[in-house]
Design an enzyme around this catalytic site. Structure first.
Site, PDB file in Angstrom:
ATOM      1  N   GLU A   1       0.827  -1.200   0.000  1.00 50.21           N
ATOM      2  CA  GLU A   1       0.000   0.000   0.000  1.00 50.21           C
ATOM      3  C   GLU A   1       0.864   1.255   0.000  1.00 50.21           C
ATOM      4  O   GLU A   1       1.415   1.638   1.025  1.00 50.21           O
ATOM      5  CB  GLU A   1      -0.913  -0.009   1.230  1.00 50.21           C
ATOM      6  CG  GLU A   1      -1.741  -1.270   1.365  1.00 50.21           C
ATOM      7  CD  GLU A   1      -2.636  -1.501   0.161  1.00 50.21           C
ATOM      8  OE1 GLU A   1      -3.286  -0.537  -0.296  1.00 50.21           O
ATOM      9  OE2 GLU A   1      -2.649  -2.636  -0.356  1.00 50.21           O
TER      10      GLU A   1
ATOM     11  N   LYS B   1      -8.449 -13.919  17.075  1.00 55.32           N
ATOM     12  CA  LYS B   1      -8.691 -13.449  15.704  1.00 55.32           C
ATOM     13  C   LYS B   1     -10.099 -12.949  15.444  1.00 55.32           C
ATOM     14  O   LYS B   1     -10.537 -12.912  14.298  1.00 55.32           O
ATOM     15  CB  LYS B   1      -8.319 -14.556  14.704  1.00 55.32           C
ATOM     16  CG  LYS B   1      -6.864 -14.963  14.840  1.00 55.32           C
ATOM     17  CD  LYS B   1      -6.510 -16.198  14.052  1.00 55.32           C
ATOM     18  CE  LYS B   1      -5.046 -16.530  14.286  1.00 55.32           C
ATOM     19  NZ  LYS B   1      -4.672 -17.840  13.753  1.00 55.32           N
TER      20      LYS B   1
ATOM     21  N   ASP C   1       1.452 -13.897  12.968  1.00 52.33           N
ATOM     22  CA  ASP C   1       0.236 -14.419  12.346  1.00 52.33           C
ATOM     23  C   ASP C   1      -0.627 -13.229  11.908  1.00 52.33           C
ATOM     24  O   ASP C   1      -1.195 -12.521  12.742  1.00 52.33           O
ATOM     25  CB  ASP C   1      -0.521 -15.288  13.359  1.00 52.33           C
ATOM     26  CG  ASP C   1      -1.668 -16.043  12.708  1.00 52.33           C
ATOM     27  OD1 ASP C   1      -2.164 -15.587  11.652  1.00 52.33           O
ATOM     28  OD2 ASP C   1      -2.075 -17.072  13.259  1.00 52.33           O
TER      29      ASP C   1
END
Lengths: 424, 424, 424, 424
Positions: C114, C244, C319
């Site tokens: 980005e 998560k 992760d």
């Protein structure tokens, strides 16, 4: 209020009365500064007359009460002009198996203006009765108050938290000094940037405890924490308490009483009393209480805890603004065997009192007596635990009946026939 | 209830009375199945007497009321045994600049048992008065009800949503048939997996609208949507409404009335009336209402909307369980110029009624008259908008006073001296 | 896969290769059951060739890598066909004052696609440098895993919770047996109805700890808790962990590392480096990070923690799905003196590893070395604490620069000129 | 940086190189101001060498890449020093029934460092294949950006909102002028106190759209809204967008693509492929995905959407920070008939691109080609809708496999044997 008051120029009681009424009605005198020689009742009457004059209305029903206006107007409600009359209905017999209510059948008063609510909850009581009663357990989580402090930054925030941890015993001693009924259970700390919250959690015996907690915090903050650390308390309530707002910290940690109640309903009870089936009830539970609440971003995974709570709180003199907290929680209805269900409610955040606040008022005190709730100094906290167990069973009754009504589309019909009870 | 009832064996009114009381007290007769020849008042008395007998207590204060027990016991509260007397105090004069209240000074009744609340809110009124009044605006969001449907899966869910969109006009026609005061404003759809929610949003004129909405939904679901689509409605309320539970969908979309109120307070008002300063107020706002609520995972970024709401709701016959929704919202206090502040409240979810429900009861009706709230069939909705504007200003008064008290640590002192008002 | 495979009929390596490629491409052979005699590299090549054949494309860039494909394909990524190349840029020098990083100036690698992100964060580093560095503190909260259990109801749920509390020492002993680096810090219990969650919290040294925690939970559940209590574990992860997914329990209790970082920026730094002012920065902070997040019902009261985190996580072998958790948190920017600010970030939930998982891969391991992060068995946990401190300072740099850009409307211009960095 | 740079005093390329490396390593030169005559590759090498020198490490693997460093270092990643190599594995064949993918069997690339993830998701693909494929539907919600404005107070806030509503067509015209691929779908307004948010929602064709949206907002705000209304925009992003933070407004309104995917799995598939049963799967769904997420105050009622998303996003050049948003959503698994289930995923907030951002990079572009995702100017948006459908099916595969593993306690074993895949 700049104009000269009429009161100063007059003499007879009738004239004084008229002048006071006029002055208040016209905004020249303040509601709470009436002459010292008047009785509480006279003040109530003068204020009410002023309101009538100003608005051009009659307030005759508000005037109709039996409570002690001296006490009410000084302890419970300033600028008193009368009362609100809220109808009380009863539900029951409600069979409760708890640790404080040992297999009793009780009638529970609910103060409500919403038609169908009492009738519906009463049907829930019948279902619970037919099912052998509701099993209830209550955790005494405690009342919380969280002052907020300003530090110079991240380093001082961490030092401050460590200081609090190191001085927990001294803080306990100082807070518990305030009352023999107050026990400090925990201080949960939360620091971010220049801001530190200390969430004090207290056992307050049979009292709801918010004021005892506030006063205890105030003293230990002003008398110990601030002078010793030099860290300033910005507000005694830092909204991390959390009082009367829905909040994750209360859902997760609990506040006041944490109430669990449960009943096992077989096919017979489901069909005869609740006009429903296990399958239908489990599906409404799934799509409404679970998925609907998920879709809505809700903290209340239930049908209508707040309805029963509000009616119970008003009847028994609890703080009705705390219905907000009591609305949090999770109802579960699961299949058990082929055509039965096990249904439970989980209310993590129910502030309750058996003493103090509105519990001392005339009708509210009667409602508590009806429930056999009587604080015993030898067993502090036992009376309010009893109250919590009864409330848990009543909320379960309310859930069962409304959930069943939804399975059979009774809801709209109930409203058309019975009035306006808004049920969930 | 298996034992033979005493009632069947007796004859004289006194004997019948005694027998009924005994039967209810002993659980042999149900509370709501009393002989048809009895008046409403007699039924209330018999039930109350049964409660007294069962619990061994006197319920004399509950018996003291002036409301119409025939109406109350059939429309508002089944199994009635009396009333709860809740003290009403007034705050004011409260100066309001709205669109329905055009620069009036009003006295506002609050029914509460929590000492210090009325006094505190009254100080807020003085501050607002000294500041020239509160500016209030209300958006009429509308009442919502969201039935939940079961589909065969993702494809049918999407087809069902599309069908609803295509038939919105027909659905509108059918829901609006129910009442000339009901207008369907929107159907918001939400589909996931085999579940679809339709959140109907209605304008219900001066009524709160929950029951009108439920009945209208019931008819259009049963009479049109189900037969035409073959998709089954599992529950008329799918918890995506959301009634009486705190929920993001209400915070974001609004429900009932969305209320904005504001006042600009200069140094003089802050110091003289509120005993505080701009700097102190802005800091408490920041660390308590903002950061504290953030830290707590709260939906209520305010000090104590619920306190004012609960007292206002009980006094004026609103549904007190909806205080839950009203507790959502955001208070803002910002510096304006060197020593002044602009303070505002934002309440996205306030269900309110000027007609229907508890508003018709004796004291509640008087409270509404005191506020000049009188529904006019020629201007449906105008009365309840007026009520909402007044409520907004009252809540702002409550916020200002408590926030100021927190800056000066008045909170604990107020509780020690005045009683037990739990303020935030 | 019912058709006969080509592989069985052929002989030469080239023919075998071709046949395998064909079989996979046509779906006749599975991706992970290649003949045992092939090397890891050959398997990667065969699978990639099969993908190319099936889709009719060339995958030449994916084939360009230097990592150890034997290790990668067995330890990190099954069915490997090559690599994703993600550009790494560096920001710095970033001056950090922590407890593990003692006044160092570091360059921090960020892997991102980005545009503008690295440039923007680099400007933040310059601002922090000019301000004398970032102060960072990290709390080692620990890794959590929460199995969920089924009980018979409310009573057994309470008994089970009590049993766990009574056996905490035995549970500790058994979980810590699994690894000398695993310490059990807490078991938080949560019971509702027939469901009980046990949220185990572990210190896992320099590892992120999710797998160690899962394995330890598995053993103690199967080897002790279930056999002793008869209560069945329904799932080793009960979503009360929470891994998560964004969740209040992680925001409130923390997970992994809880990171605090702070800098004080004076007028000179604000104007010269960040092209902004204290007033402007404080206002964007107020209306965007606070009010905007409140209005949105957000758990992330910050501008773009996730941007820096994702780039840092990919570069250093963390992760990347745990960026979800790291996005929670609160940025504060407050006036300090007339034209300066104190700015801080608060990240309660950052799982991090200095060892294990992706940290062992070739480029990821280099990135960690660049940061001087090297686990030392004598000081378990110190390496990952160092990593957390650096991350905290980098996130602060990212916040400062984007917030400043927003004050001056640089955001849209940056995107127009530099590419496509999506900045908050 | 005050010391004189070595670079100015030297002449040969080798000397210049050495001097630049030294200057950067020592912090005397900035990373992004290298001499204009150097190629992109040379700059990458100089920076990397400086990093090596400073940290005393070798960065040989980062240097190993095939992407176009000119493009990467100017469009995607400033201060580039090399790449992160992230292993890509494939899962499949994955059978998808969508509106853009019409019954195809696809292989899906996932870039991950977490062992067991690809293997597990691949098992999910086998289950879906055996079940006849996944049905997927995608709603094109659109990309949002919400500037925040400051007004003088409640009255101006309402006027401003009304002005926006009245000028929606003009605003549409001006925002759509920016690009023929940008369509304004909605402006959602939110006003509280002195703050107003305008949440613009755009269709951006095959692009993810965040930058197009930001630029369009910037122009219409500066060129029209501010000059016409006099109301100042405080920040182009007001955190009511919400980009890369978990938020209720995104959950409720959606953002990017809203993805629904579903499969019906019979007893055979459940037993043979997933080693589970309908009963066990439904119970884990209930206690973990529903009750566990409720208990945790989570916005992610799923097992591990984020794992599949992160791997898919890195492989295909999406913005990995937006995994945060994609983690929101609800998995449903319901009994269908005696021993089958219908399983679905619901992802309301998935920003995705088939063009722009990281999709243009070498390996990322290959991954998209592998999926047959190729933007067609004649059908703008079709390519990204195809991508979304594939992603939905992949996420469903991931959910099914992990949920099944949890029923049989495979989770811990998978981690012990296969490596470190953190699965939910």
């Amino acid at each position: 209020m700049n104009e000269m008051s009429n009161v100063l120029r007059i003499a007879t009681p009738e004239e004084e009365w008229e002048a006071l009424v006029d002055d208040i009605a016209d905004g020249r005198a303040s509601l709470h500064q009436l002459p010292a020689h008047l009785t509480a009742q006279e003040r109530v009457e003068i204020r009410r007359a002023a309101m009538e004059r100003r608005a051009g209305v009659r307030l005759e029903h508000m005037a109709h009460y039996s409570l002690d206006d001296e006490r009410a107007s000084t302890q419970h409600c300033e600028n008193m002009i009368g009362v609100a009359q809220v109808p009380i209905g009863v539900i029951g017999p409600l069979r409760v198996h708890g640790e404080y209510v040992r297999d009793e059948e009780l009638f529970v008063p609910l103060a409500t203006t919403e038609g169908a609510l009492v009738a519906s909850a009463n049907r829930g009581c019948r279902a619970i009765h037919a099912a052998g009663g509701a099993t209830v357990r209550v955790d005494n989580v405690g009342m919380t108050r969280a002052p907020v402090f300003r530090t110079s930054g991240v380093v001082q925030s961490q030092e401050f938290v460590r200081w609090i941890e190191l001085h927990e015993e001294e803080i306990r001693r100082r807070t518990e000094d305030q009352s023999r009924f107050l026990k400090l259970l925990e201080i949960k700390t939360m620091a971010m940037g220049t801001t530190v919250f200390l969430r004090f959690r207290f056992d307050a015996g049979d009292a709801m405890g918010m004021n005892m907690a506030t006063i205890a915090c105030s003293r230990v903050v002003e008398g110990f924490i601030e002078p010793e650390t030099g860290v300033e308390c910005v507000s005694l309530s830092g909204n991390y308490c959390v009082d009367k707002k829905p909040a994750a910290v209360n859902f997760l940690e609990g506040r006041g009483k944490r109430i669990h109640a449960e009943a096992v309903l077989d096919k017979h009870v489901l069909e005869r009393v609740l006009k429903t089936s296990a399958r239908a009830l489990v599906e409404v539970q799934y799509r409404k209480n679970l998925l609907g609440s998920v879709a809505a971003g809700s903290m209340g995974f239930n049908a209508h805890y707040a309805n029963i709570l509000a009616a119970f709180f008003i009847a028994t003199g609890q703080d009705p603004a705390q219905v907000v907290e009591g609305s949090l929680g999770v109802t579960c209805i699961e299949s058990r065997g082929p055509e039965s269900v096990v249904a439970s409610i989980y209310m993590p955040d129910v502030p309750l009192a058996a003493i103090g606040g509105g519990t001392a008022l005339a009708t509210q005190s009667e409602a508590l007596k009806l429930l056999g709730v009587a604080p015993d100094p030898e067993r502090p906290g036992a009376a309010v635990m009893r109250l919590a167990e009864i409330l848990g069973a009543a909320v379960l009754a309310g859930e069962l009946s409304l959930m069943a009504a939804l399975t059979s589309r009774d809801l709209a019909r109930a409203h058309e026939h019975l009035g306006r009870g808004r049920l969930g």
